[in-house]
Design a protein around this motif. Sequence first.
Motif, PDB file in Angstrom:
ATOM      1  N   ARG A  32     -19.545 -62.758 -58.366  1.00  8.00           N
ATOM      2  CA  ARG A  32     -19.453 -61.922 -59.564  1.00  8.00           C
ATOM      3  C   ARG A  32     -20.523 -62.331 -60.560  1.00  8.00           C
ATOM      4  N   VAL A  33     -21.361 -61.372 -60.904  1.00  6.92           N
ATOM      5  CA  VAL A  33     -22.321 -61.584 -61.982  1.00  6.92           C
ATOM      6  C   VAL A  33     -21.575 -61.575 -63.301  1.00  6.92           C
ATOM      7  N   ASP A  34     -20.635 -60.653 -63.421  1.00  3.06           N
ATOM      8  CA  ASP A  34     -19.714 -60.574 -64.540  1.00  3.06           C
ATOM      9  C   ASP A  34     -18.485 -59.824 -64.049  1.00  3.06           C
ATOM     10  N   GLN A  35     -17.598 -59.425 -64.946  1.00  7.58           N
ATOM     11  CA  GLN A  35     -16.342 -58.790 -64.543  1.00  7.58           C
ATOM     12  C   GLN A  35     -16.559 -57.479 -63.785  1.00  7.58           C
ATOM     13  N   GLN A  36     -17.642 -56.770 -64.064  1.00  8.84           N
ATOM     14  CA  GLN A  36     -17.824 -55.434 -63.499  1.00  8.84           C
ATOM     15  C   GLN A  36     -18.964 -55.327 -62.491  1.00  8.84           C
ATOM     16  N   ASN A  37     -19.669 -56.407 -62.228  1.00 13.22           N
ATOM     17  CA  ASN A  37     -20.789 -56.381 -61.298  1.00 13.22           C
ATOM     18  C   ASN A  37     -20.607 -57.484 -60.267  1.00 13.22           C
ATOM     19  N   PHE A  38     -20.406 -57.089 -59.007  1.00  8.67           N
ATOM     20  CA  PHE A  38     -20.125 -58.093 -57.990  1.00  8.67           C
ATOM     21  C   PHE A  38     -20.464 -57.564 -56.601  1.00  8.67           C
ATOM     22  N   ALA A  39     -20.587 -58.514 -55.673  1.00 11.03           N
ATOM     23  CA  ALA A  39     -20.800 -58.198 -54.262  1.00 11.03           C
ATOM     24  C   ALA A  39     -19.752 -58.925 -53.434  1.00 11.03           C
ATOM     25  N   ILE A  40     -19.360 -58.308 -52.316  1.00 13.24           N
ATOM     26  CA  ILE A  40     -18.388 -58.894 -51.384  1.00 13.24           C
ATOM     27  C   ILE A  40     -19.058 -59.009 -50.029  1.00 13.24           C
ATOM     28  N   PHE A  41     -18.907 -60.153 -49.399  1.00 13.13           N
ATOM     29  CA  PHE A  41     -19.620 -60.491 -48.166  1.00 13.13           C
ATOM     30  C   PHE A  41     -18.621 -60.887 -47.085  1.00 13.13           C
ATOM     31  N   ARG A  42     -18.706 -60.244 -45.933  1.00  9.87           N
ATOM     32  CA  ARG A  42     -17.840 -60.565 -44.797  1.00  9.87           C
ATOM     33  C   ARG A  42     -18.587 -61.499 -43.857  1.00  9.87           C
ATOM     34  N   CYS A  43     -18.146 -62.745 -43.769  1.00 12.76           N
ATOM     35  CA  CYS A  43     -18.788 -63.703 -42.876  1.00 12.76           C
ATOM     36  C   CYS A  43     -17.790 -64.791 -42.508  1.00 12.76           C
ATOM     37  N   GLY A  44     -17.344 -64.792 -41.265  1.00 16.34           N
ATOM     38  CA  GLY A  44     -16.404 -65.802 -40.789  1.00 16.34           C
ATOM     39  C   GLY A  44     -15.947 -65.470 -39.390  1.00 16.34           C
ATOM     40  N   SER A  45     -15.845 -66.459 -38.547  1.00 14.07           N
ATOM     41  CA  SER A  45     -15.446 -66.228 -37.165  1.00 14.07           C
ATOM     42  C   SER A  45     -14.101 -65.512 -37.088  1.00 14.07           C
ATOM     43  N   VAL A  46     -13.992 -64.575 -36.168  1.00 11.08           N
ATOM     44  CA  VAL A  46     -12.741 -63.864 -35.943  1.00 11.08           C
ATOM     45  C   VAL A  46     -11.748 -64.821 -35.278  1.00 11.08           C
ATOM     46  N   ILE A  47     -10.578 -64.983 -35.880  1.00  6.83           N
ATOM     47  CA  ILE A  47      -9.585 -65.926 -35.346  1.00  6.83           C
ATOM     48  C   ILE A  47      -8.263 -65.254 -35.011  1.00  6.83           C
ATOM     49  N   ASP A  48      -8.162 -63.936 -35.248  1.00  7.99           N
ATOM     50  CA  ASP A  48      -7.015 -63.146 -34.817  1.00  7.99           C
ATOM     51  C   ASP A  48      -7.529 -61.832 -34.258  1.00  7.99           C
ATOM     52  N   ARG A  49      -6.723 -61.192 -33.430  1.00 10.36           N
ATOM     53  CA  ARG A  49      -7.202 -60.007 -32.718  1.00 10.36           C
ATOM     54  C   ARG A  49      -7.316 -58.762 -33.588  1.00 10.36           C
ATOM     55  N   PHE A  50      -6.838 -58.842 -34.811  1.00  8.55           N
ATOM     56  CA  PHE A  50      -6.844 -57.680 -35.692  1.00  8.55           C
ATOM     57  C   PHE A  50      -8.200 -57.563 -36.398  1.00  8.55           C
ATOM     58  N   GLY A  51      -8.363 -56.553 -37.174  1.00  7.87           N
ATOM     59  CA  GLY A  51      -9.586 -56.413 -37.954  1.00  7.87           C
ATOM     60  C   GLY A  51     -10.570 -55.451 -37.326  1.00  7.87           C
ATOM     61  N   GLN A  52     -11.807 -55.511 -37.807  1.00  8.33           N
ATOM     62  CA  GLN A  52     -12.832 -54.591 -37.370  1.00  8.33           C
ATOM     63  C   GLN A  52     -14.108 -55.359 -37.026  1.00  8.33           C
ATOM     64  N   ALA A  53     -15.044 -54.677 -36.367  1.00  8.38           N
ATOM     65  CA  ALA A  53     -16.313 -55.297 -35.970  1.00  8.38           C
ATOM     66  C   ALA A  53     -17.296 -55.190 -37.136  1.00  8.38           C
ATOM     67  N   ASP A  54     -17.082 -56.030 -38.149  1.00 13.93           N
ATOM     68  CA  ASP A  54     -17.747 -55.835 -39.435  1.00 13.93           C
ATOM     69  C   ASP A  54     -18.470 -57.069 -39.964  1.00 13.93           C
TER      70      ASP A  54
END
Length: 656
Positions: free
Chosen positions: A433-455
């Motif tokens: 978060r740069v501030d309360q209204q400006n931010f980025a979200i990053f998906r990075c982590g080994s898949v450890i359960d069968r659920f989720g998406q290829a993302d």
Amino acid sequence: MKWKYLFAELKDLGWRKSVFRIKYEIARKWLPYTRPVKKNSKLMATISLQEWSTQRVAFFGPDFTCLETKNAYCEMFCDDDKNKIIEYADCAINGQIFCFSKWWGDYGNPIDWHKNPQSGVSWPKDVHYSQIYSHAKECGDIKLVWELNRFPHVYFLVRAYLLSGDEKYAAAFFQQLHDWKEQNPYRAGANWANGQELAIRSLAWIWALYIFRQASCFGEKDFQCLQQLLYLHAEHIYREIHYARYAVHNNHLIGEALGLYAIGSLFPWLPKTKKWRALGKQILQSDCLNQFYADGGYCQSSHTYHRLALHYYIWYCRIAESIGDEISSEVYDLVVQSSDYLLAFMNSTNGHLNNWGCNDGALFCPWTQCGYRDFRPLLSAAKYLTSGKRLFVRGPWEEELFFLFGRESVQASISPPQLSSKSFPAAGLHTLRVDQQNFAIFRCGSVIDRFGQADQLHVDICWRDIPIAVDAGTYSYYQKEDHKYFMGTHSHNTISVDDKNQMYLLRPFKWLYWTKAKLLCYRQRQMCGEHYGYAGVVHERDVRYENNAWEVKDSLKVKKTHKYVLHWLITFFYFTIVEKNANYLKIRLQTTKGNYYLQIESSSDAEFFVQVANANDKQGWLSQFYGHVEKAISIRAITTSNSVTFVSHFTDNEIF
């Protein structure tokens, strides 16, 4: 080749779950004979309405027989909101149901409890529940039937009754209850095919019972009908819960365990309630706890499913507290950790979270005027449950507090949220978060359960609380090609290699060869990681904020030539292509808060495509609600080479 995937699946399951699944599939073929349909199930061990009225078990929430409480509730609404609730309740009486918090489904009047409102086709109601899925081809998406049968409209009927005092809403509920019993013989049809659906429906009925009990139209036949249905629901869940326990182990298990605990606790005179309650509590306080990660994340890699699981646990806590039952401290801990986790990704303006993972429209308690994507009702309830304080200032999200904790809760002191950058390594999701209204979200982590998406390495960008780069969502589990697209790599803001997914999708919810990934750097204004989902190819992505811009740098260095597709899905705005050539694209977005720019550079010659969604091509589809799509902007940079570097900039600076 099929044997290869079978062995991979068995390896993921482990020997115990593999043996269980094989035995279950064999036994399932005999269920129509071992557990046959019963059209006239009778329950002898009941009590009368009069007996229940004088000795009913305590249930959470306010006592609306108290005039002060009822007036306090009514004062929470403006006239427009009151009128809207009453309008939706009136529609529900006539079979018009607000589905998935977004669109209207016409189920007929009287209601056809087996109807697909989009196709108009009804699922067979006389087929054994174990064989019902064989009718999917002609009947369509079963979730469109289940949505009605979760009784989401009961939350409008109850609220309209409280706001207007008109008993027609209570009468309509009990009439629908009798009608449901008539149209759904025990173990026949789609509505007996999934234990979680039974649990959600049962809990909605129980909540309605405790409020509609004061209505003069509520009589002995209604109470006996409800007792019988709750008994059959609990008995069916009890007999089937082993499948969720050993073969699924996700929010289905939590919901089914809650259903057993609630019915077993609140209706103790019914047969077998001690077994139901004991098993439900055991599962909730042991088996299900390991679905939650130490950092607050959830095994299904989905904000929607995480909210559903957390709602279940809040209901469990409130029921247990109401009857004086002991609750493990670990349960309260997971509520704190989960709510802190979800809060980290919240949009400060509207309470929305980014569209992450499967988003199937589940909203267990649609009892506020907040939108479906607004997580403030849940987060408020979690905060009050664990601290006795409110999280937000006065707003429509407080209706959930009122129903769960009573009118005192909406007067509690406020402990406002502090939104900041956070990394969740177990869940594999990180925010800057740069501030309360400006931010980025990053998906990075080994898949450890069968659920989720290829993302892996997907990125969301939010500017002035406007979502700019977004996740495409879910849309439909039934439409196979659509489902594969939304689950797959191609719909996400990352890079696909040779038109393949990062993992192999064996079945609609079964990934094989789980992607490994590593977070390389997480610090102020920078996060970087890589994944290994493609054989022989390492994709590294660096996300940083500098010079008033987000820079996303993708590096792929290999000896062999591959096809690379960089994809960005952008919220739809009117846009202009400012510049485009073989190595560069720049577009201008005309947002509600000013112009915003995206520019992409490629180290090798690339084709750039900017496409708004259309009916014939899924590129650019955005689904924020199940069964509903809207247009967005799909931007792709496509190149074929051995090594390539893409650099994407997001900024409001025109001359960056």
